[in-house]
Design a protein around this motif. Structure first.
Motif, PDB file in Angstrom:
ATOM      1  N   TYR A  68       6.821  49.777  60.553  1.00  0.00           N
ATOM      2  CA  TYR A  68       7.444  48.531  60.994  1.00  0.00           C
ATOM      3  C   TYR A  68       8.832  48.818  61.576  1.00  0.00           C
ATOM      4  CZ  TYR A  68       8.565  43.618  61.096  1.00  0.00           C
ATOM      5  OH  TYR A  68       8.879  42.363  61.528  1.00  0.00           O
ATOM      6  N   GLY A  69       9.064  48.367  62.778  1.00  0.00           N
ATOM      7  CA  GLY A  69      10.385  48.552  63.394  1.00  0.00           C
ATOM      8  C   GLY A  69      10.564  49.889  64.109  1.00  0.00           C
ATOM      9  N   ALA A  70       9.583  50.774  63.980  1.00  0.00           N
ATOM     10  CA  ALA A  70       9.691  52.055  64.710  1.00  0.00           C
ATOM     11  C   ALA A  70       9.639  51.759  66.211  1.00  0.00           C
ATOM     12  CB  ALA A  70       8.538  52.978  64.317  1.00  0.00           C
ATOM     13  N   ARG A  71      10.280  52.638  66.994  1.00  0.00           N
ATOM     14  CA  ARG A  71      10.352  52.385  68.446  1.00  0.00           C
ATOM     15  C   ARG A  71       9.406  53.318  69.194  1.00  0.00           C
ATOM     16  NH1 ARG A  71      16.576  52.539  67.178  1.00  0.00           N
ATOM     17  NH2 ARG A  71      15.654  54.328  66.136  1.00  0.00           N
ATOM     18  N   VAL A  72       8.431  52.695  69.849  1.00  0.00           N
ATOM     19  CA  VAL A  72       7.459  53.495  70.612  1.00  0.00           C
ATOM     20  C   VAL A  72       7.490  53.011  72.067  1.00  0.00           C
ATOM     21  CG1 VAL A  72       5.047  54.201  70.846  1.00  0.00           C
ATOM     22  CG2 VAL A  72       6.002  53.797  68.566  1.00  0.00           C
ATOM     23  N   ALA A  73       7.711  53.965  72.956  1.00  0.00           N
ATOM     24  CA  ALA A  73       7.770  53.620  74.380  1.00  0.00           C
ATOM     25  C   ALA A  73       6.620  54.285  75.110  1.00  0.00           C
ATOM     26  CB  ALA A  73       9.102  54.088  74.965  1.00  0.00           C
ATOM     27  N   GLY A  74       6.117  53.631  76.135  1.00  0.00           N
ATOM     28  CA  GLY A  74       5.024  54.215  76.922  1.00  0.00           C
ATOM     29  C   GLY A  74       5.427  54.369  78.371  1.00  0.00           C
ATOM     30  N   LEU A  75       5.074  55.523  78.922  1.00  0.00           N
ATOM     31  CA  LEU A  75       5.233  55.743  80.356  1.00  0.00           C
ATOM     32  C   LEU A  75       3.849  55.493  80.923  1.00  0.00           C
ATOM     33  CD1 LEU A  75       7.647  56.726  81.998  1.00  0.00           C
ATOM     34  CD2 LEU A  75       6.891  59.069  81.603  1.00  0.00           C
ATOM     35  N   ILE A  76       3.706  54.417  81.707  1.00  0.00           N
ATOM     36  CA  ILE A  76       2.374  53.885  81.997  1.00  0.00           C
ATOM     37  C   ILE A  76       2.033  54.020  83.477  1.00  0.00           C
ATOM     38  CG2 ILE A  76       1.000  51.755  81.931  1.00  0.00           C
ATOM     39  CD1 ILE A  76       1.736  52.877  79.114  1.00  0.00           C
ATOM     40  N   GLY A  77       0.883  54.602  83.765  1.00  0.00           N
ATOM     41  CA  GLY A  77       0.419  54.740  85.144  1.00  0.00           C
ATOM     42  C   GLY A  77      -0.440  53.558  85.562  1.00  0.00           C
ATOM     43  N   SER A  78      -0.912  53.620  86.814  1.00  0.00           N
ATOM     44  CA  SER A  78      -1.593  52.453  87.376  1.00  0.00           C
ATOM     45  C   SER A  78      -3.103  52.433  87.112  1.00  0.00           C
ATOM     46  CB  SER A  78      -1.340  52.407  88.886  1.00  0.00           C
ATOM     47  OG  SER A  78      -1.672  53.664  89.460  1.00  0.00           O
ATOM     48  N   GLY A  79      -3.645  53.504  86.528  1.00  0.00           N
ATOM     49  CA  GLY A  79      -5.093  53.558  86.319  1.00  0.00           C
ATOM     50  C   GLY A  79      -5.504  53.313  84.877  1.00  0.00           C
ATOM     51  N   ASN A  80      -6.684  53.837  84.526  1.00  0.00           N
ATOM     52  CA  ASN A  80      -7.209  53.636  83.169  1.00  0.00           C
ATOM     53  C   ASN A  80      -6.414  54.400  82.112  1.00  0.00           C
ATOM     54  OD1 ASN A  80      -9.298  51.876  83.845  1.00  0.00           O
ATOM     55  ND2 ASN A  80     -10.582  53.587  84.501  1.00  0.00           N
ATOM     56  N   ASN A  81      -5.812  55.520  82.509  1.00  0.00           N
ATOM     57  CA  ASN A  81      -4.983  56.255  81.542  1.00  0.00           C
ATOM     58  C   ASN A  81      -3.824  55.347  81.099  1.00  0.00           C
ATOM     59  OD1 ASN A  81      -2.639  58.694  81.167  1.00  0.00           O
ATOM     60  ND2 ASN A  81      -4.666  59.111  80.346  1.00  0.00           N
ATOM     61  N   GLY A  82      -3.206  54.676  82.061  1.00  0.00           N
ATOM     62  CA  GLY A  82      -2.158  53.712  81.730  1.00  0.00           C
ATOM     63  C   GLY A  82      -2.722  52.563  80.902  1.00  0.00           C
ATOM     64  N   GLY A  83      -3.972  52.167  81.203  1.00  0.00           N
ATOM     65  CA  GLY A  83      -4.617  51.094  80.426  1.00  0.00           C
ATOM     66  C   GLY A  83      -4.765  51.502  78.968  1.00  0.00           C
ATOM     67  N   ASP A  84      -5.194  52.736  78.741  1.00  0.00           N
ATOM     68  CA  ASP A  84      -5.295  53.241  77.359  1.00  0.00           C
ATOM     69  C   ASP A  84      -3.935  53.171  76.672  1.00  0.00           C
ATOM     70  OD1 ASP A  84      -7.947  53.960  77.701  1.00  0.00           O
ATOM     71  OD2 ASP A  84      -7.503  56.058  78.144  1.00  0.00           O
TER      72      ASP A  84
END
Ligand SMILES: NC(=O)C1=CN([C@@H]2O[C@H](COP(=O)(O)OP(=O)(O)OC[C@H]3O[C@@H](n4cnc5c(N)ncnc54)[C@H](OP(=O)(O)O)[C@@H]3O)[C@@H](O)[C@H]2O)[C@@H](O)CC1
Ligand SMILES: Nc1ncnc2c1ncn2[C@@H]1O[C@H](COP(=O)(O)OP(=O)(O)O)[C@@H](O)[C@H]1O
Length: 485
Positions: A55-71
């Motif tokens: 709870y409260g941990a910080r998770v950031a995502g670097l997200i692409g435009s395809g299904n990998n980003g969707g995952d």
């Protein structure tokens, strides 16, 4: 033949994509993505629990435009629902629509930059759909990086990095291990590997290669001597190694063979080399070098030729005669170091095991006129080792952090050592000794390639034993001693 070793199937990215295709065509795309992203979220949750609170941990995502980003976005959504503070940077300004909607609805935030205080960063820009080149952004140093399926910028089929790729501490990969996570630069960037089963099952084809399971103890597969054994039945290794210039290589090779466990080691070398080696290991039986007598291999079950031999014509001539004799007797024969320069003149068979590092492999390919193998060494080491095996008729063990073992007409085997301290002078000589001992004593139940992968496992295990924290503070003598359990 089913192997006596625990081997994990390894696929190319294309093979996994092809296996997904029928499931996508029958409308199961969302289920596949749910399985993958939940597996990724579960791995992040485990990691956060190990480090403290979820709870409260910080998770950031670097997200692409395809299904990998969707995952990546779905994984962040699941984490957000567990109270994680979830942010996403959209690398191309757009993303998988449903996943983005769910992420925003769960309270995730789209931001311009990965927050500097992120505990975990998920790299979900590119997966198996990568084409062209990628430029990896700078990630916060303190964050744990988890790659979604594979580090962005890595070719899933070969491990080649096109452009640059962020180094991951962990990779959570879907459907099956991908070759790009093990071979070439991909093997250096993928960190700890976790495979999530997304139900591809029977759709997966014959694997591209097999990996010796990293969770398995190679010593457990060692067949110990029986009460009925005598020294010859256990197996004799004949070693032709060392020169007045490099006597230590002979010592490391025979010492490693003895510590791995054999019935007898015979050493064919110059007189001064034999004296030095016998002073340290009196159990070794010395044979004058270049003796030319055919019965020196009479009792041998395996032969090792090359460590520390140098480039003197007489020694190379003796090496050539010994390899020829081993081939004639169909004995497993390890050919290492400067003996590899003899290969273009020899007729080999699969019992011969060539053990080049990348530089030696390059020279070997050039000496054989195998331009394609030479070129592949930079981009696709697995295909390069296979081309060398086809071109020589021998089994090829290409050394590196991931060792590739290719044999004509057989499955390619891989071993990934988590022991960079092995990059120390003489560690290859130690490996030659271990190979000799394994091939001499275990050949009734293992092929040469399987014996080779077991030996590579024992070699890496010795490194972990002498250097459990991976500090790299040991030399090849300690490694040789560390072979003894
Ligand atoms: N298939 C499935 O059902 C399942 C697949 N799964 C997951 O999907 C992943 C494969 O997804 P994918 O096929 O969408 O490809 P992906 O890796 O996201 O890359 C393509 C996207 O990136 C873009 N792009 C391309 N090159 C680029 C570059 N150099 N630099 C920047 N961007 C670049 C390209 O954009 P475009 O160039 O077309 O505009 C396109 O949008 C796979 O690794 C696994 O994670 C799992 O969920 C299980 C079910
Ligand atoms: N970064 C690394 N991580 C793990 N193992 C490595 C690494 N670099 C080298 N090795 C292993 O160390 C050994 C080095 O062999 P080699 O280059 O022939 O050494 P030498 O000729 O000095 O004896 C090989 O078994 C190789 O696979």
């Amino acid at each position: 033949m089913t192997s006596a070793l625990p081997l994990l199937p390894v696929y190319t990215g294309d093979q996994v994509r092809a296996a997904e295709r029928p499931l996508l065509e029958s409308g199961q795309g969302p289920e596949l993505m749910r399985g993958a992203s939940w597996g990724l979220a579960a791995a992040v949750l485990n990691l956060l629990r190990e480090r403290g609170a979820v709870y409260g941990a910080r998770v950031a995502g670097l997200i692409g435009s395809g299904n990998n980003g969707g995952d990546g976005l779905w994984a962040l959504t699941f984490l957000r629902r567990r109270g994680v503070e979830a942010t996403a940077v959209l690398a191309r300004g757009r993303a998988h629509q449903e996943a983005l909607q769910a992420f925003l609805q769960a309270g995730g935030r789209v931001v311009d930059e990965i927050p500097g205080q992120a505990d975990v960063v998920i790299d979900a820009v590119l997966g198996t759909g990568f084409s062209g080149e990628f430029g990896a952004p700078q990630l916060p140093e303190a964050a744990v990086v988890i790659a979604c399926d594979l580090p962005s910028g890595v070719d899933a089929d070969t491990g080649e990095v096109r452009g640059s790729a962020p180094a991951a501490d962990h990779t959570v990969t879907f459907g099956g291990l991908k070759l790009g996570l093990l071979a070439g630069d991909g093997g250096h960037l993928s960190g700890r590997l976790h495979t999530v089963d997304i139900g591809l099952g029977d759709h997966l084809p014959t694997p591209r290669a097999q990996l010796l399971s990293p969770d398995w103890d190679p010593a457990s597969s060692w067949r110990p001597p029986q009460s009925t054994d005598h020294k010859y039945s256990r197996g004799t290794v004949h070693v032709l190694a060392g020169s007045p210039q490099y006597p230590g290589a002979a010592q490391l090779t025979v010492g490693a063979a003895l510590n791995t466990g054999v019935g007898m080691v015979t050493l064919e070398a110059a007189e001064e080399v034999r004296h030095q080696v016998l002073a340290a290991s009196p159990e070794v039986v010395g044979v004058a070098d270049g003796a030319g007598s055919e019965d020196r291999l009479e009792k041998a079950r395996a032969v090792v030729v090359g460590p520390g031999l140098g480039d003197q014509a007489a020694q190379l001539e003796a090496a050539s005669a010994t390899i020829d004799e081993a081939v004639r007797r169909a004995l497993p024969c390890v050919v290492d170091a400067s003996a590899l320069t003899l290969v273009p003149e020899l007729t080999l068979r699969t019992e011969v095991l060539l053990t080049p590092h990348v530089g030696e492999a390059r020279r070997l390919a050039q000496g054989l006129g195998l331009a394609e193998a030479d070129e592949l060494l930079s981009s696709d080491p697995v295909a390069a080792a296979e081309a060398l095996a086809e071109g020589t008729g021998a089994t090829v063990l290409l050394k590196g952090a991931t060792t590739v073992i290719a044999s004509p007409g057989a499955e390619t085997l891989l071993h990934r050592a988590q022991a960079p301290g092995l990059a120390t002078a003489g560690s290859g000589d130690v490996l030659s000794g271990v190979l000799g001992a394994v091939l001499a004593t275990q050949q009734d139940r293992l092929t040469v390639a399987e014996g080779a992968v077991l030996a590579v496992g024992l070699h890496a295990q010795a490194a972990q034993r002498v250097d459990p924290n991976g500090q790299g503070r040991f030399g090849a003598s300690a490694l040789m001693a560390g072979l003894r359990a």
